[in-house]
Design a protein around this motif. Sequence first.
Motif, PDB file in Angstrom:
ATOM      1  N   GLN A  33       5.517 -39.329   7.872  1.00 53.46           N
ATOM      2  CA  GLN A  33       6.721 -39.391   8.708  1.00 53.46           C
ATOM      3  C   GLN A  33       7.978 -39.584   7.844  1.00 53.46           C
ATOM      4  O   GLN A  33       8.963 -38.863   8.007  1.00 53.46           O
ATOM      5  N   ILE A  34       7.943 -40.537   6.933  1.00 48.82           N
ATOM      6  CA  ILE A  34       9.115 -40.798   6.091  1.00 48.82           C
ATOM      7  C   ILE A  34       9.355 -39.618   5.151  1.00 48.82           C
ATOM      8  O   ILE A  34      10.506 -39.217   4.935  1.00 48.82           O
ATOM      9  N   SER A  35       8.306 -39.030   4.621  1.00 51.62           N
ATOM     10  CA  SER A  35       8.452 -37.877   3.726  1.00 51.62           C
ATOM     11  C   SER A  35       9.113 -36.702   4.430  1.00 51.62           C
ATOM     12  O   SER A  35       9.984 -36.039   3.857  1.00 51.62           O
ATOM     13  N   ARG A  36       8.724 -36.449   5.676  1.00 48.24           N
ATOM     14  CA  ARG A  36       9.352 -35.359   6.441  1.00 48.24           C
ATOM     15  C   ARG A  36      10.839 -35.623   6.627  1.00 48.24           C
ATOM     16  O   ARG A  36      11.663 -34.712   6.522  1.00 48.24           O
ATOM     17  N   ILE A  37      11.186 -36.865   6.911  1.00 47.55           N
ATOM     18  CA  ILE A  37      12.597 -37.222   7.081  1.00 47.55           C
ATOM     19  C   ILE A  37      13.353 -37.015   5.770  1.00 47.55           C
ATOM     20  O   ILE A  37      14.442 -36.439   5.748  1.00 47.55           O
ATOM     21  N   MET A  38      12.770 -37.469   4.674  1.00 50.20           N
ATOM     22  CA  MET A  38      13.458 -37.390   3.384  1.00 50.20           C
ATOM     23  C   MET A  38      13.637 -35.960   2.908  1.00 50.20           C
ATOM     24  O   MET A  38      14.521 -35.681   2.110  1.00 50.20           O
ATOM     25  N   GLU A  39      12.844 -35.025   3.406  1.00 49.05           N
ATOM     26  CA  GLU A  39      12.974 -33.618   3.019  1.00 49.05           C
ATOM     27  C   GLU A  39      14.153 -32.916   3.680  1.00 49.05           C
ATOM     28  O   GLU A  39      14.548 -31.840   3.256  1.00 49.05           O
ATOM     29  N   ARG A  40      14.716 -33.510   4.695  1.00 52.70           N
ATOM     30  CA  ARG A  40      15.824 -32.862   5.406  1.00 52.70           C
ATOM     31  C   ARG A  40      17.036 -32.748   4.494  1.00 52.70           C
ATOM     32  O   ARG A  40      17.344 -33.652   3.726  1.00 52.70           O
ATOM     33  N   TRP A  41      17.725 -31.632   4.621  1.00 56.59           N
ATOM     34  CA  TRP A  41      18.865 -31.389   3.730  1.00 56.59           C
ATOM     35  C   TRP A  41      19.976 -32.404   3.909  1.00 56.59           C
ATOM     36  O   TRP A  41      20.762 -32.648   2.997  1.00 56.59           O
ATOM     37  N   SER A  42      20.060 -33.039   5.059  1.00 62.88           N
ATOM     38  CA  SER A  42      21.160 -33.967   5.334  1.00 62.88           C
ATOM     39  C   SER A  42      20.893 -35.388   4.830  1.00 62.88           C
ATOM     40  O   SER A  42      21.769 -36.236   4.873  1.00 62.88           O
ATOM     41  N   ILE A  43      19.699 -35.647   4.342  1.00 63.47           N
ATOM     42  CA  ILE A  43      19.319 -37.002   3.932  1.00 63.47           C
ATOM     43  C   ILE A  43      19.502 -37.146   2.421  1.00 63.47           C
ATOM     44  O   ILE A  43      19.128 -36.275   1.648  1.00 63.47           O
TER      45      ILE A  43
END
Length: 97
Positions: free
Chosen positions: A18-28
């Motif tokens: 879950q955290i890895s998917r979030i961190m992959e976002r271009w806006s993060i």
Amino acid sequence: MKEILLDEDFDVDILTEQISRIMERWSIQFLDINGPNWVIYDYDMRIKYLFQFQVDFNDLETRIKLEDLKLNVIHHIESIKDETTYRDNLANAVFIK
């Protein structure tokens, strides 16, 4: 901001994903690990997610799970190879009595 509260029964693998998917976002851009509060910021340093671990830091098993999670997430962030970064302050003596 999305706030996610977790107790000691969290699953390391599921939460890593879950955290890895979030961190992959271009806006993060940034993950600030500060004891029980793991805060994810965008490029404008606005808080996007707060993972709050409502756990006993004196419990060895829980601390091991948190360390495993932290290492998994840091490894993933370093593999992204962009400007995404982190600060690690998981084991601050303030949280361990």
